[in-house]
Structures are given as structure tokens and as C-alpha cells.
Design a protein around this motif. Sequence first.
Motif, PDB file in Angstrom:
ATOM      1  N   VAL A  56       1.028  11.459  -1.630  1.00 13.62           N
ATOM      2  CA  VAL A  56       0.349  11.625  -0.396  1.00 13.62           C
ATOM      3  C   VAL A  56       1.077  12.471   0.541  1.00 13.62           C
ATOM      4  CG1 VAL A  56      -0.833   9.405  -0.932  1.00 13.62           C
ATOM      5  CG2 VAL A  56       1.028   9.653   0.849  1.00 13.62           C
ATOM      6  N   ALA A  57       0.014  12.970   1.465  1.00 15.17           N
ATOM      7  CA  ALA A  57       0.761  13.886   2.397  1.00 15.17           C
ATOM      8  C   ALA A  57       0.874  13.255   3.625  1.00 15.17           C
ATOM      9  CB  ALA A  57      -0.272  15.247   2.729  1.00 15.17           C
ATOM     10  N   ALA A  58      -0.070  12.044   3.719  1.00 13.08           N
ATOM     11  CA  ALA A  58       0.172  11.185   5.187  1.00 13.08           C
ATOM     12  C   ALA A  58      -0.543   9.938   4.751  1.00 13.08           C
ATOM     13  CB  ALA A  58      -0.465  11.910   6.125  1.00 13.08           C
ATOM     14  N   PHE A  59      -0.201   9.029   5.397  1.00 16.50           N
ATOM     15  CA  PHE A  59      -0.881   7.493   5.493  1.00 16.50           C
ATOM     16  C   PHE A  59      -1.620   7.187   6.796  1.00 16.50           C
ATOM     17  CE2 PHE A  59      -0.564   4.106   2.162  1.00 16.50           C
ATOM     18  CZ  PHE A  59      -1.544   3.220   2.822  1.00 16.50           C
ATOM     19  N   ILE A  60      -2.867   6.752   6.478  1.00 14.48           N
ATOM     20  CA  ILE A  60      -3.488   6.291   7.806  1.00 14.48           C
ATOM     21  C   ILE A  60      -4.003   4.957   7.398  1.00 14.48           C
ATOM     22  CG2 ILE A  60      -5.405   6.652   9.107  1.00 14.48           C
ATOM     23  CD1 ILE A  60      -5.856   9.578   8.001  1.00 14.48           C
ATOM     24  N   PHE A  61      -3.257   4.212   8.576  1.00 17.18           N
ATOM     25  CA  PHE A  61      -3.754   2.755   8.557  1.00 17.18           C
ATOM     26  C   PHE A  61      -4.813   2.444   9.582  1.00 17.18           C
ATOM     27  CE2 PHE A  61       0.464   1.825   6.636  1.00 17.18           C
ATOM     28  CZ  PHE A  61       0.133   1.094   5.570  1.00 17.18           C
ATOM     29  N   TYR A  62      -5.552   1.750   9.508  1.00 20.48           N
ATOM     30  CA  TYR A  62      -6.445   1.201  10.622  1.00 20.48           C
ATOM     31  C   TYR A  62      -6.581  -0.459  11.008  1.00 20.48           C
ATOM     32  CZ  TYR A  62     -10.012  -0.688   7.166  1.00 20.48           C
ATOM     33  OH  TYR A  62     -10.585  -1.168   6.243  1.00 20.48           O
ATOM     34  N   TYR A  96       0.732  -1.157  -0.014  1.00 19.64           N
ATOM     35  CA  TYR A  96      -0.036   0.101  -0.019  1.00 19.64           C
ATOM     36  C   TYR A  96       0.869   1.296  -0.161  1.00 19.64           C
ATOM     37  CZ  TYR A  96      -4.611  -2.117   0.594  1.00 19.64           C
ATOM     38  OH  TYR A  96      -5.656  -2.668   0.446  1.00 19.64           O
ATOM     39  N   MET A  97       1.762   1.100   0.815  1.00 12.89           N
ATOM     40  CA  MET A  97       2.671   2.462   0.838  1.00 12.89           C
ATOM     41  C   MET A  97       3.387   2.760  -0.144  1.00 12.89           C
ATOM     42  SD  MET A  97       3.961   2.807   4.789  1.00 12.89           S
ATOM     43  CE  MET A  97       4.433   1.340   5.078  1.00 12.89           C
ATOM     44  N   GLU A  98       4.100   1.645  -0.724  1.00 16.15           N
ATOM     45  CA  GLU A  98       4.727   1.734  -2.220  1.00 16.15           C
ATOM     46  C   GLU A  98       3.812   2.413  -3.271  1.00 16.15           C
ATOM     47  OE1 GLU A  98       6.650  -1.664  -3.173  1.00 16.15           O
ATOM     48  OE2 GLU A  98       7.992  -1.304  -1.587  1.00 16.15           O
ATOM     49  N   SER A  99       2.603   2.091  -3.116  1.00 21.48           N
ATOM     50  CA  SER A  99       1.564   2.460  -4.118  1.00 21.48           C
ATOM     51  C   SER A  99       1.375   3.917  -3.921  1.00 21.48           C
ATOM     52  CB  SER A  99       0.280   1.673  -4.163  1.00 21.48           C
ATOM     53  OG  SER A  99      -0.653   2.265  -4.881  1.00 21.48           O
ATOM     54  N   ALA A 100       1.182   4.182  -2.631  1.00 24.34           N
ATOM     55  CA  ALA A 100       0.647   5.415  -2.142  1.00 24.34           C
ATOM     56  C   ALA A 100       2.026   6.668  -2.370  1.00 24.34           C
ATOM     57  CB  ALA A 100       0.368   5.620  -0.631  1.00 24.34           C
TER      58      ALA A 100
END
Lengths: 161, 610
Positions: free
Chosen positions: B140-146, B131-135
Motif C-alpha cells: 500500500v501507499a498509505a494507511f488511513i484509520f478512522y 490490519y497493517m501487517e496485512s496491508a
Amino acid sequence: MSAASASLNRRLIQELHKSRTEQNPALTYLEPLDDSDLHHWHAGLRGTPDSPYEGGVWDVDIVIPDNYPLAPPTITFKTKMCHPNVHIESGEICLDLLKAEWSAAYTISSTMTAIQTLLTSPEPDSPLNVDAAALLRSGDTVGYESLVRYYVWRYAQKHEI
Amino acid sequence: MFRYGTANIISYNATFIVISAAAISFNFSVIVIPASLYGDPNLEFPTLNQTLSFALEISSPNDFDTLYSQDSSRGNTFKGLLYVPDIPPDNPCDTPALVPRNVTRKDDLPMDDLKLIAYAPLITPECSRVYMESAENDNVAAFIFYGVPETLSNGTDPRHDESYQYEYPVYYLDGAIGQPLMNKLAEYSGNMSEVHNEANLQTAGYDLRDFARIYAVISTRSTNPMPGLWLFLLVVVAVLLFIIGASSLLMHLCQFHYRRSLRRRIANGEVDLEGLGVGRITVPREFLAKFPVYVYIAETSSIQEPRAPPAAALPAPMEGSSEPKAPPAAEPEPEVEVSEQPPSSDLSSSPTQPPPTVTTTATTTTPARTTPIAVAPTHLGRGYSQTACPICLDDFIHQETTVRELPCLHVFHPECIDPYLETQSSLCVLCKQSCLPKGYVPIRLTNAIVRRERLMRRVRERSRSTAHDRHRSGGADGAVEMAESGGALFRWRVRRLRRQEQDLMGREALSRASLRRSGGAGAFEYRRSGTQGSRMQAAQSGRSHRGGEPVEDAVRPRSLAVMRDNDVATAREIRKHLAKSVAECLALGDTMLQTRISKGRKIRLRSLRY
């Protein structure tokens, strides 16, 4: 205050009496300028023998302060005096004895003796007569002595007794 | 390739400048992006009315976590449209159970250059990496995981075994909040017509062709309110301040130490206070009152006369007034004291008789027994026989005049010496010895005084050591050495020696005067009584041989004879050095200096004779 001035007068009278009975070899005369005023004296100071000052006699003015034995008298040369620690115009004397080192045990007569001693042991490091002090400091004793002799001959000779 | 490298460097820097941008609150709302408006990404979009749509505010710290924080150069708040990064459809991470099929994807966002915040479930480390590589490619400005239920994440907690090497901060939301949010994200993915509450929105006046999207605002705490440079400067300033403070403290400690040691040395009497030139030192009244006052007893002139004929010759006329008192004094001393009995009783009635206990005992007890003892100590304690007060020059009257005795044993009228010591000086008028008690420090010790004292001590030590050197290195050698080292230095040394000699000679002159001064040009008359002198010497050599010994012994140390002898010895030493320096002058051919020195000596010696 009156008691203090009375004791001052008594001391001055004592000193006067003593100066009359015992001649100070450094002085030709020592007396109040005016018999009514014991606070103003004058004296004739002899030049030290065996020195360039020999033969000279200087008129000296002595003003005695109100708290005299505690405070030193103000002594100035009236006759022109060439000496590193004497101001040539005003005759003011730079001598620690007349300032910080004063002690009540000194009398006018012994102070005059001290001034005569000052003539031959000048302190060129605290001069009032810069020219004379410069001569001494540069080691030109011959020049200094002849300068002194000239002044003695020119100004102080006439009082010769 | 190149881009990847840059990213690496940046992330590398980011990890090194560990500046946390920990989140403090998350705010999700729905904004409306007009369909007609394509272009300026900085434009403010209206927020959809919250009563009609969705809004979520998370500020409880238990609900979220900061997994990785970015450096705050991007600002303290991260804003962007929430979306789920694209991953290959066959990737098991993209489970429809967690991520609905119609969730907001990159393609669903109306503009490419809007700020984005990626949103994804935290299943396994592999998934989040995907996901992060894609982001990262989506800027992106930030990444939120849940968080997800443990059944989906295989029981591992992927929050901690992940190394986040990206440019953006990564946050974690609690699953209980995260999953509904994901569902909401699926709701607001199409245009307004597909939105959950569509009818109400339409009545509220929204254009159905507009896009409604979830907008996320992540407020971060400014744990580091200052950028790195400021912090660095602050650290430098702090270090400087610390250094300054420390050195100042050290300096003050040193100065305090010096002041204390000077105080100690003054208290021990090792420092000549008057020599420091700290202005006028006077004697406080309480010390003044401690100096003994007693009634003057005339010296036995008949004993003195044979002993000191030259001295007696001159003062004789002066003592005319005391002549009548001579007869009782003509007897040997013990008798003199006895003969004082009758008058002593009326002495006791004299008003000015305060401190000396000896005299007060005389008043209380019977005169026949005690008076000799009472008078004797004061009488014997006197080191000199003064006949007149040196200040007012009045003669003391035998058994009548009240006199004050200073620690140096000189006596004066109290009314003469008291004002002098109180206002003018702390030194004895005659011998210039300090009247202050030994341990008393009369001045406030400042650093300037400490410095002056140290300087003077150093000069004194140096002159002493040079004198020693010269003494050792013998005449001829010394002369050669002098010639080598140059005339100026030598002259300076001689001058200094001279001044020192002057100083000592002056003191010597005074002490000598007080020893055997008589008549002449002097204004005061006193001499040391022969008997007393010899008695003192006897006491010094350790033998005491008279009644009233304890008092005598107490008085003796004050006689100062030892000190004076020391002084004379030092003066003699200096004069010896001076003579040597004259010899050296001669060797150098410096006749002028030589005459000056010798003349100075001669005159000073002559002046001593007065």
C-alpha cells in the motif's frame, strides 16, 4: 604670485651674496648659470678628501623651482659620476634630503654639502647605479673604490684646480 | 525471511530520517476502471461524474491527523484505490458493525499492481497491527484509520500507544467522516451494476461492466522541501558562512582595537607619525592660527658676545643691520624690557597682531605698567635667539618684524612659515619637531598604517634587545658568539644599527645645529643665548626665580631641552654600540666592514660640524 617670486628672488640673492662672501669648502664655485636667471645655477662639487672621490670636481646643475624654499631644488650631475645613488647617464641624485626630507632651512650651499656627504656614505639599498651598488652590497669595497677612482680619473680630473 | 529483514532496515532508516509528510488534505472520489482494460497500471482512469456519485474532500485539520509519516522520497502525494485489508474472518476486529461485509477488499480490485491505500477502523492496537501487517503484504501507499465509537475501542485511545514500524505513512480520520466513508467503500465494491446510483450512471453512458472504485488522494505538506543531502549541504554552507562571518567580525574587532590603540598612542605622542611614512602631514589652519605671533625683540648681543665668543665672531657681520639697536640692548635684561615701552605703543597699531593675548593686553592697558609683563613672557619664552628667518633669510628687525613662534620656540615670518606648514610639512624647518598639538591625529588611521607601525615597533624592539644582549655578553664573548652565528646575520645587524644611528645622528645634528649653530656654511644665524640657556636649566632643576613665573612655567615644558637631551643620550648609546661592533669586526677580521663603518662615522661626524 609676484610677491612670492619677489621673496624667492630676495632669498636667492641672499644666498648668492653669501656664497660669494663665504667659500664652501665642498665647492669650487657656486653661481647662477646666467646673471639674468636666478632659477638656474651651477656649481663645482669637490670630491670628499680621504675618499676615492678625492681630487675630482663635478659640474652640478641646479634648477630652482618657483616655490623654492618650500620645495627642494632639482640637482643633477653634469660630469659623469660613479656612485650607487647617482644615475650614471642622467646624473640624477637619489637623496632623501632632495625629496621627502627637504626642509626650507637648507640653502643651496648646504644642500651641496649634503651631496658631498652622500659621496662617502652611499645607500646601496636604493641604488640608481646598480653596478656600483652591487659591488658595495657584495662587500667588494676594493673593487668599488677602484671603479670610483677610475671614473674620477677619467671624467672628473680635468677640473682640478 | 529476507524480505522481512529488508523491510525492517528500511523502516529503521525511515524512523531515523525523521521527515514528516503530514497530510494537509484528503480527497476521495470515484473512478471508473474499464473492465476490458487490464494492463498498464499507470493509465489515467476517468473520474466518475461527481453529481452522480460520491466525492469527499477533507482539508480541515481538525478532521484528520497524521499518526506516522513516511519519508517523502515517495513523493508528496499518495494516491491509490481505497480498500480494506483482509484479515482472518474469525478475527474480532473485523466486526460487521464497523466493516460491512461487502466492503472493497483486495479481491474486489480489478488489477493487482494498482496503487492501494488501505482503510480500516482504529479499534484497538492489536486490531490495527493486524490490519497493517496485512496491508504491508499488499504494497500500500498509505494507511488511513478512522476513529470508532468508544464502546468498540474499549475506551482506550489506540492512536498514541501504537508504534508504526511500516514503510507507509499512517493517517487518521475522524470517526464522523470515517464511518460514512467505510459505508461508501462498501457501496463501490462490485461492478457498476451494483453501485448505489446505478440507473443514473447508466443513463450517463457508463458501461455497467466497468468497475467503480473509490480513489483516494492524500496531499502531504512538504514540510521538508529539500532532500537530506541538500539539507546537509545547506547546513555545511551555513556553518562555513557562520565561521567566515565570525572570523571576519573578530578580525574587524581586532583591527578596530589596534586602530584605537594606535590613535591613543599617537594622541599620547608615543608614535612618531612622520616616521610612519604616511605621506605628507600638514598643519591645519586652525592650529596654525593658535601659534603665537608677536613682535620680534632683538637679543642682547652684548651679553651674548662674552658668553659665546666663537659664535659671535661669525655672525657679527650679519648683524650689521641690527647694530643700531644694540645700545638699548646693552643694558641688563630687565632694563631692556622697560626700554621697550615707548615703541610698544606704536606696535599696538600695527595691523598684523592677532592671537597672542599678551600683546593685546598691552594695547588696552597703560603701557607704563603692563608692557614689561606683556612683552616679557613672549620674550622669555623664546628658547633661541634667531636673527633671521630661516626661510627667506631676511633679518628680523628689532621691534618691527612680526614673527610666529612654533611649539619648538623657533620663530619665522608668518608669511614664510604658514605656507610651508600648510602645504609641505608639519615639522619645524629647523629642528624637525612636529608642530601639531599632542593629542591630534592628523590622518585617517588605516589598517596598513597600523601594520606598518607594529612592524616598525617590533624591529625597533628587537634591535634594542639585541643591543642589550650584546652589551651584556661582553666583547670577547660577543665576538665568539658572532663568529658562531655567522657573518651574514652579524653584518645585517650592524647595518641595521648603522641605519638607526644615521637616523638618530641626523636628528641629533639638527637639534645640535639649532642649539649652537653659527655662521659657517649655514644660511641662517641664531644661537642660544647664554643667559637664557642657564635660566632654562635652572627652571628644569626646579627653581624658578623670575617675575611672570606662571607664564614661564607654562612655556618651559615646551623648551624640549629634556627631549633633546634624551635624544642625544640615545645617539651616544648607539654610537657606543657601533664602536663595539667595530671592535667585533676587528676580532672577526672583517676589516672591510670595519673600515666602512668607521668611515661612515667619521664622515657623519664631520658633516655634523657644518
